[in-house]
Design a protein around this motif. Structure first.
Motif, PDB file in Angstrom:
ATOM      1  N   PHE A  49       7.453  -8.890 -13.016  1.00  0.00           N
ATOM      2  CA  PHE A  49       7.579  -8.834 -14.182  1.00  0.00           C
ATOM      3  C   PHE A  49       9.076  -9.256 -14.545  1.00  0.00           C
ATOM      4  O   PHE A  49       9.236 -10.076 -15.408  1.00  0.00           O
ATOM      5  CB  PHE A  49       7.248  -7.446 -14.853  1.00  0.00           C
ATOM      6  CG  PHE A  49       7.786  -7.220 -16.360  1.00  0.00           C
ATOM      7  CD1 PHE A  49       7.064  -7.884 -17.195  1.00  0.00           C
ATOM      8  CD2 PHE A  49       9.181  -6.891 -16.817  1.00  0.00           C
ATOM      9  CE1 PHE A  49       7.319  -7.694 -18.487  1.00  0.00           C
ATOM     10  CE2 PHE A  49       9.430  -6.475 -17.942  1.00  0.00           C
ATOM     11  CZ  PHE A  49       8.559  -7.069 -19.101  1.00  0.00           C
ATOM     12  N   LEU A  61       0.758  -4.597 -19.025  1.00  0.00           N
ATOM     13  CA  LEU A  61       0.659  -4.053 -17.829  1.00  0.00           C
ATOM     14  C   LEU A  61       0.695  -2.641 -17.622  1.00  0.00           C
ATOM     15  O   LEU A  61      -0.164  -2.047 -16.662  1.00  0.00           O
ATOM     16  CB  LEU A  61       2.011  -4.376 -17.193  1.00  0.00           C
ATOM     17  CG  LEU A  61       2.216  -5.985 -16.971  1.00  0.00           C
ATOM     18  CD1 LEU A  61       3.609  -6.014 -16.125  1.00  0.00           C
ATOM     19  CD2 LEU A  61       1.221  -6.382 -15.888  1.00  0.00           C
ATOM     20  N   GLU A  84       4.471  -0.363  -6.519  1.00  0.00           N
ATOM     21  CA  GLU A  84       5.367  -0.442  -8.055  1.00  0.00           C
ATOM     22  C   GLU A  84       6.258  -1.450  -7.883  1.00  0.00           C
ATOM     23  O   GLU A  84       6.915  -2.307  -8.982  1.00  0.00           O
ATOM     24  CB  GLU A  84       5.743   0.934  -8.242  1.00  0.00           C
ATOM     25  CG  GLU A  84       6.539   0.825  -9.677  1.00  0.00           C
ATOM     26  CD  GLU A  84       6.445   2.540 -10.349  1.00  0.00           C
ATOM     27  OE1 GLU A  84       7.352   2.104 -11.405  1.00  0.00           O
ATOM     28  OE2 GLU A  84       6.021   3.096  -9.535  1.00  0.00           O
ATOM     29  N   MET A 117       4.910  -4.967  -8.427  1.00  0.00           N
ATOM     30  CA  MET A 117       4.520  -5.414  -9.937  1.00  0.00           C
ATOM     31  C   MET A 117       5.909  -5.448 -10.712  1.00  0.00           C
ATOM     32  O   MET A 117       5.721  -6.375 -11.568  1.00  0.00           O
ATOM     33  CB  MET A 117       3.701  -4.183 -10.324  1.00  0.00           C
ATOM     34  CG  MET A 117       2.351  -4.048  -9.665  1.00  0.00           C
ATOM     35  SD  MET A 117       1.398  -2.609 -10.117  1.00  0.00           S
ATOM     36  CE  MET A 117       1.142  -3.154 -11.700  1.00  0.00           C
ATOM     37  N   ARG A 118       6.775  -4.583 -10.540  1.00  0.00           N
ATOM     38  CA  ARG A 118       8.297  -4.727 -11.417  1.00  0.00           C
ATOM     39  C   ARG A 118       8.753  -6.031 -10.993  1.00  0.00           C
ATOM     40  O   ARG A 118       9.530  -6.960 -11.971  1.00  0.00           O
ATOM     41  CB  ARG A 118       8.962  -3.515 -11.058  1.00  0.00           C
ATOM     42  CG  ARG A 118       8.442  -2.310 -11.570  1.00  0.00           C
ATOM     43  CD  ARG A 118       9.640  -1.261 -11.782  1.00  0.00           C
ATOM     44  NE  ARG A 118       9.063   0.201 -12.095  1.00  0.00           N
ATOM     45  CZ  ARG A 118       9.108   0.345 -13.468  1.00  0.00           C
ATOM     46  NH1 ARG A 118       9.764  -0.496 -14.198  1.00  0.00           N
ATOM     47  NH2 ARG A 118       8.520   1.431 -14.091  1.00  0.00           N
ATOM     48  N   THR A 174      -1.080  -8.441 -11.813  1.00  0.00           N
ATOM     49  CA  THR A 174      -0.005  -8.852 -12.516  1.00  0.00           C
ATOM     50  C   THR A 174       0.444  -9.979 -12.815  1.00  0.00           C
ATOM     51  O   THR A 174       0.665 -10.483 -13.841  1.00  0.00           O
ATOM     52  CB  THR A 174       1.070  -7.898 -11.794  1.00  0.00           C
ATOM     53  OG1 THR A 174       0.636  -6.461 -11.581  1.00  0.00           O
ATOM     54  CG2 THR A 174       2.422  -8.171 -12.705  1.00  0.00           C
ATOM     55  N   GLN A 175       0.254 -10.898 -11.887  1.00  0.00           N
ATOM     56  CA  GLN A 175       0.755 -12.200 -12.200  1.00  0.00           C
ATOM     57  C   GLN A 175      -0.221 -13.027 -13.092  1.00  0.00           C
ATOM     58  O   GLN A 175       0.289 -13.862 -14.104  1.00  0.00           O
ATOM     59  CB  GLN A 175       0.672 -12.887 -10.713  1.00  0.00           C
ATOM     60  CG  GLN A 175       1.842 -12.681  -9.543  1.00  0.00           C
ATOM     61  CD  GLN A 175       2.963 -13.034  -9.796  1.00  0.00           C
ATOM     62  OE1 GLN A 175       3.521 -13.496 -10.944  1.00  0.00           O
ATOM     63  NE2 GLN A 175       3.948 -12.718  -8.812  1.00  0.00           N
ATOM     64  N   LEU A 188      -3.587  -1.945 -15.788  1.00  0.00           N
ATOM     65  CA  LEU A 188      -3.321  -1.925 -14.547  1.00  0.00           C
ATOM     66  C   LEU A 188      -3.088  -0.511 -13.795  1.00  0.00           C
ATOM     67  O   LEU A 188      -2.194   0.243 -14.116  1.00  0.00           O
ATOM     68  CB  LEU A 188      -2.432  -2.917 -13.931  1.00  0.00           C
ATOM     69  CG  LEU A 188      -2.619  -4.225 -14.655  1.00  0.00           C
ATOM     70  CD1 LEU A 188      -1.510  -5.259 -13.899  1.00  0.00           C
ATOM     71  CD2 LEU A 188      -4.034  -4.821 -14.367  1.00  0.00           C
ATOM     72  N   THR A 224      -0.740  -6.691  -7.822  1.00  0.00           N
ATOM     73  CA  THR A 224       0.363  -7.559  -7.876  1.00  0.00           C
ATOM     74  C   THR A 224      -0.396  -8.993  -8.354  1.00  0.00           C
ATOM     75  O   THR A 224       0.189  -9.690  -9.046  1.00  0.00           O
ATOM     76  CB  THR A 224       1.154  -7.804  -6.701  1.00  0.00           C
ATOM     77  OG1 THR A 224       1.602  -6.493  -6.251  1.00  0.00           O
ATOM     78  CG2 THR A 224       2.171  -8.688  -6.711  1.00  0.00           C
ATOM     79  N   LEU A 235       4.680   2.458 -14.900  1.00  0.00           N
ATOM     80  CA  LEU A 235       3.441   1.871 -14.300  1.00  0.00           C
ATOM     81  C   LEU A 235       2.332   2.736 -14.087  1.00  0.00           C
ATOM     82  O   LEU A 235       2.956   3.776 -13.200  1.00  0.00           O
ATOM     83  CB  LEU A 235       3.719   0.800 -13.187  1.00  0.00           C
ATOM     84  CG  LEU A 235       4.325  -0.498 -13.752  1.00  0.00           C
ATOM     85  CD1 LEU A 235       5.026  -1.316 -12.366  1.00  0.00           C
ATOM     86  CD2 LEU A 235       3.425  -1.314 -14.637  1.00  0.00           C
ATOM     87  N   GLN A 244       3.840  -7.990 -23.039  1.00  0.00           N
ATOM     88  CA  GLN A 244       3.512  -8.045 -21.735  1.00  0.00           C
ATOM     89  C   GLN A 244       3.653  -6.751 -21.036  1.00  0.00           C
ATOM     90  O   GLN A 244       2.709  -6.182 -20.100  1.00  0.00           O
ATOM     91  CB  GLN A 244       4.414  -9.278 -21.148  1.00  0.00           C
ATOM     92  CG  GLN A 244       4.182 -10.561 -21.686  1.00  0.00           C
ATOM     93  CD  GLN A 244       3.245 -11.286 -20.872  1.00  0.00           C
ATOM     94  OE1 GLN A 244       1.952 -10.894 -20.640  1.00  0.00           O
ATOM     95  NE2 GLN A 244       3.486 -12.502 -20.357  1.00  0.00           N
TER      96      GLN A 244
END
Length: 561
Positions: A114, A89, A107, A110-111, A68-69, A93, A65, A127, A85
């Motif tokens: 986004f 990802l 997950e 991470m979602r 991801t950011q 990742l 995470t 992912l 983007q």
């Protein structure tokens, strides 16, 4: 992300402690994740589009995470579309974990990261969060990871079956985190990065020697952070940040030793432009040259001291005026019972046909120079080890401690296995002494008692051994046996040290007045310290060195000859 955070906190809070321990599940704090990503150079001011990140034990996804950011922030700075983007990802990742709930949470995190930036986009598809054991995957053809991040489960082979892994090795206790460290060294590409959160036994435990050796030879270590209280676990944490490139001869590693809460406070003060802590470094070359390639970062704090010279002579294995403690004494453990054993009584029955013996426990009943007083008793039939071992004069030393704590027992107490029992090896001492300069058995015990309680040997043990385990540090038997002892001390100086040791025993007697005790003990202790330091200085100056490599020892085995 409030709802997602609430779910994550609920999962963490409701995981039973025994389940957490069994699975080794302790999530990395987000702030620590950010600091590790910074140290690895995974920052939004760099092109992150081609950096492949892997967490092979991702848990609920805090590392992924954080990545991801940062990947999304880089993309926004470069005006990438939501579709681009999403592709980044999905491509870059990767995470593995055998826990399906943890994978779902990873997950979800991470979602959510986004969709908060692109609420209307449907571009993010699949992912790479896989419910699988990251160690079981065939990685032979995948040595292309750019950033390897992991806070692997802390599972020991003695409590878990790790025999199914192909990398299982036959040396000492196998711990799962060593397999993850080995995996990182295997699959990270040249010049890639490794950011690991490991239990602190990795710093010095013998079973991690091969992994430490590879780490020190194959990577340039940039940071070692030794932290306490990061997790609700009976172990400290070590953060290792390294780059997959051989180190330069003069490379120095930045190290920190702190409690997690204190470290956060310091960094908050630094952020407010308040004075920062002085950065501490240690030569990677120095660590590579340790006998077991231990990550003894505190060696950098003793440069130019008597302590450093003692350690240098220990590493050189040259004969001289110093011998190992194990050549002077037999080192054994007490009864293999816990302090809560049903065999122990606070007092013996008033009428019994059995014989009862007073018993001492570990750090509870023993303090330096303190005359021991037993508060428990044990029946003769429950004493397994030879009784004469306890009834003869002996030194007692606490096993589970961060520093040496020794006393002399002349009263014949039975002791538990949390204490080491030291008996003089009289045949060896007789060989070392001349007829003119012989000392009594009791005098020799007082001499060794003074050395074991000295500030010099306490710091020696701490800097070289016990500092590298925050929680429940222990003095191993082989470590105790390898303490340097100036066996050929000048007679006058030795007699003075023995006399002061006797006075210290009296000064620490409970019958002494508190004020008198403090003054007398302080003056005696400081005088004793100067004498002991002078003794070691003389031993090193006359002919520096010590005897050769020392064998592993077992309980009850002679340490001489």
């Amino acid at each position: 992300m409030t709802q997602q955070h609430d779910l994550l906190r609920w999962y963490e809070a409701n995981l039973p402690p025994h389940e957490r321990k069994m699975r080794g599940h302790f999530s990395t704090p987000p702030r620590l994740v950010e600091q590790i990503l910074d140290a690895c150079g995974y920052t939004p001011d760099r092109d992150l589009s081609q950096i492949r990140v892997l967490d092979p034990a991702c848990g609920s996804g805090n590392f992924l995470t954080g990545a991801t950011q940062r990947l999304l922030t880089w993309g926004q700075h470069n005006n990438l579309s939501a579709t681009r983007q999403a592709r980044n990802l999905e491509r870059n990742l990767w995470g593995f974990d055998p826990d399906p709930i943890a994978c779902t949470l990873a997950e979800l995190q991470m979602r959510t990261a986004f969709t908060e930036r692109y609420p209307k986009s449907k571009a993010l598809q699949r992912l790479h969060i896989h419910q699988a054991d990251g160690l079981a995957f065939r990685w032979e053809n995948h040595a292309n990871v750019d950033l390897f991040l992991a806070n692997p489960p802390y599972l020991a082979a003695k409590n878990n079956d790790l025999s199914g892994y192909r990398t299982t090795h036959q040396r000492g206790q196998l711990d799962s985190y060593l397999l993850f460290l080995s995996l990182g060294l295997q699959i990270v590409r040249p010049h890639g990065w490794i950011g690991l959160v490991l239990p602190d036994p990795v710093l010095a435990r013998a079973n991690a020697m091969r992994e430490r050796q590879r780490l020190l030879e194959e990577t340039t270590i940039h940071h070692i952070w030794h932290l306490a209280d990061v997790f609700a676990a009976y172990v400290g944490a070590v953060v290792i940040v390294a780059q997959k490139t051989p180190p330069h001869q003069q490379h120095h590693i930045f190290w920190e030793r702190a409690r997690w809460s204190e470290r956060q406070t310091i960094q908050a003060e630094v952020a407010k432009n308040m004075p920062a802590m002085v950065s501490r470094t240690v030569s990677q070359h120095l660590l590579r040259n340790q006998p077991g390639t231990e990550l003894r970062y505190l060696l950098s704090t003793i440069e130019g001291t008597l302590l450093e010279r003692l350690h240098r002579q220990y590493c050189s294995h040259i004969s001289g005026k110093l011998v190992y403690l194990g050549e002077c004494v037999f080192i054994r453990r007490g009864e293999e019972l816990g302090k809560d054993s049903s065999f122990l009584r606070t007092q013996p029955p008033e009428s019994t046909e059995q014989t009862w013996y007073p018993l001492l426990r570990g750090g509870i009943d023993i303090r330096p120079y303190g005359i021991p007083v037993a508060k428990y008793w044990i029946e003769r039939q429950h004493i397994i080890k030879p009784l004469e071992r306890y009834l003869t004069p002996k030194l007692l030393l606490v096993k589970s401690a961060g520093q040496l704590k020794a006393t002399l027992d002349l009263q014949g107490y039975v002791v538990l296995q949390t204490l080491y029992v030291l008996h003089l090896n009289q045949s060896n001492l007789n060989q070392q002494q001349t007829e003119k300069h012989k000392f009594s058995l009791e005098d020799e015990l007082y001499f060794l008692l003074a050395l074991l309680n000295s500030r010099l040997l306490q710091e020696y043990i701490y800097v070289l051994y016990t500092a590298y385990k925050w929680v429940q540090p222990q003095i191993e038997q082989h470590v105790l046996a390898q303490l340097p002892i100036p066996i050929h001390a000048p007679t006058i100086e030795k007699r003075q040290i023995i006399q002061r040791a006797r006075q210290m025993m009296q000064a620490c007697s409970p019958s002494t007045a508190v004020v008198e005790l403090d003054v007398q003990r302080y003056e005696l202790y400081e005088e004793q310290e100067r004498a002991i330091s002078s003794l070691y200085e003389g031993a090193l100056q006359e002919r520096p060195g010590m005897h050769g490599a020392y064998p592993d020892i077992d309980e009850g085995v002679s340490l001489y000859g």
